[in-house]
Design a protein around this motif. Structure first.
Motif: not given
Length: 368
Positions: A185-191, A273-281, A322-331
């Protein structure tokens, strides 16, 4: 200049988790996922759901019809009204027919998205020529923005926006070639993220500019951009998605400080995910809570922007995000505020983002 208000008056989410928005949202709040293991990858496929309507329509077209039918009934909308337009969003449509039929001019016409749109329009009696939006994985969000813009012109009063995609071997082989599919199961934004899950689904959002819907959730603004970086790789900086986000805020008459939740694209691939996080920042939204629903539905391609927008609108109404399934540690390099558990907040304005192959980006703002 005063902009015409555009209201969300009815919706449907039709997925392996349920045939209505209410059924889907209820299952999501119980942390149920449609994503299952299929051979070497995880995905969210329909099982033996009975979609046979007695016509020669394909599974793709039957999904469109099933979703539209529920939304039209909710909103008591007359498809045959001359001020109503149908907008169809999909990335692949009937491309799977290439796997079962002999290639011919007739097959090429049958596969065309315009053919599917006309069949669906005729089924419900839409009198205006349908509009087709097929722009990779931003198609659903772009379809909403297109509807908003058409209603603002006054050319139409109601827009029925529907999106769907089914997963074929053609689609699977394409993502396999990028080594983009995850066996888990995919892990968005996770390490530990290692790729995406694909999913099947459909969704319909009915928009109207009629004043009788005043008080409903509004589509406040939208923005679209293209980074022209690579046919499949996103921008490394996120500047172009940030541009779309900022255009959507400007169109809505809001600032970053007015956004209280973000429904991210969040595919769980390394670069997206890296690109999207940059855009949000870059958009100064790094502290705003966000989620990705891909761990529930997989990536539903042309339906994703609609499904995720509708679920986010329901979250606004319920005050439950809702939460983000699979997310544990920011990556990702840029810090973003990823929800890992259900969040009870009363949000007035939310942002939905999307990105896709070819460098396309889109963002839309919904508000009370």
């Amino acid at each position: 200049m005063i902009k015409t208000d555009v209201f969300v008056v009815a919706d449907n989410v039709y997925t392996p988790l349920g045939k209505t928005t209410t059924e889907n949202f209820s299952n999501l709040t119980q942390n149920l996922s449609a994503v299952k293991r299929h051979g070497d990858h995880c995905a969210a496929f329909f099982g033996d759901m009975d979609l046979n309507d007695g016509t020669a329509c394909t599974k793709f077209e039957q999904l469109l019809i099933a979703s539209i039918a529920d939304a039209l009934k909710q909103g008591n909308i007359d498809a045959a009204d001359s001020h109503t337009v149908l907008i169809v969003s999909s990335t692949k449509g009937n491309i799977s027919l290439l796997e079962t039929e002999e290639n011919s001019p007739g097959l090429q016409e049958r596969i065309a998205l315009s053919t599917s749109a006309k069949l669906v329009a005729a089924h419900f009696g839409f009198v205006n020529q349908p509009v087709v939006i097929s722009n990779a994985c931003v198609s659903g969000v772009v379809a909403i923005i297109t509807a908003m813009r058409l209603l603002r012109t006054g050319q139409y009063e109601t827009a029925v926006v529907v999106g769907a995609d089914v997963i074929s071997e053609f689609v699977l082989s394409g993502f396999r070639s990028f080594q983009a599919l995850s066996a888990e199961v995919c892990r968005p934004f996770d390490k530990s993220r290692d790729g995406l899950n694909l999913g099947e689904g459909a969704a319909t959002m009915i928009l109207s500019s009629h004043e009788k819907y005043a008080g409903s959730i509004k589509v406040l603004g939208g923005g679209i951009s293209n980074d022209a970086n690579h046919i499949s790789g996103p921008s490394r900086t996120g500047e172009e998605l940030a541009y779309a986000i900022n255009r959507s805020l400007m169109d809505a008459g809001l600032t970053a400080g007015d956004i209280e939740f973000i429904s991210a694209h969040g595919t769980a691939t390394l670069y997206n995910d890296e690109m999207e996080a940059n855009a949000i920042g870059l958009s100064e939204l790094q502290h705003v809570p966000l989620n990705s629903l891909k761990g529930y539905y997989g990536h539903t391609l042309g339906a994703a922007g609609l499904i995720e927008s509708i679920i986010s609108i329901r979250s606004m109404k319920e005050g439950l995000f809702l939460p983000t399934p699979g997310f544990n540690e920011l990556g990702v390099t840029q810090t973003v505020n990823v929800c890992s558990s259900q969040l009870n907040i009363s949000a007035e304005n939310i942002l939905k983002t999307a990105s896709g192959f070819g460098g396309c980006n889109a963002a839309v703002v919904f508000g009370k």
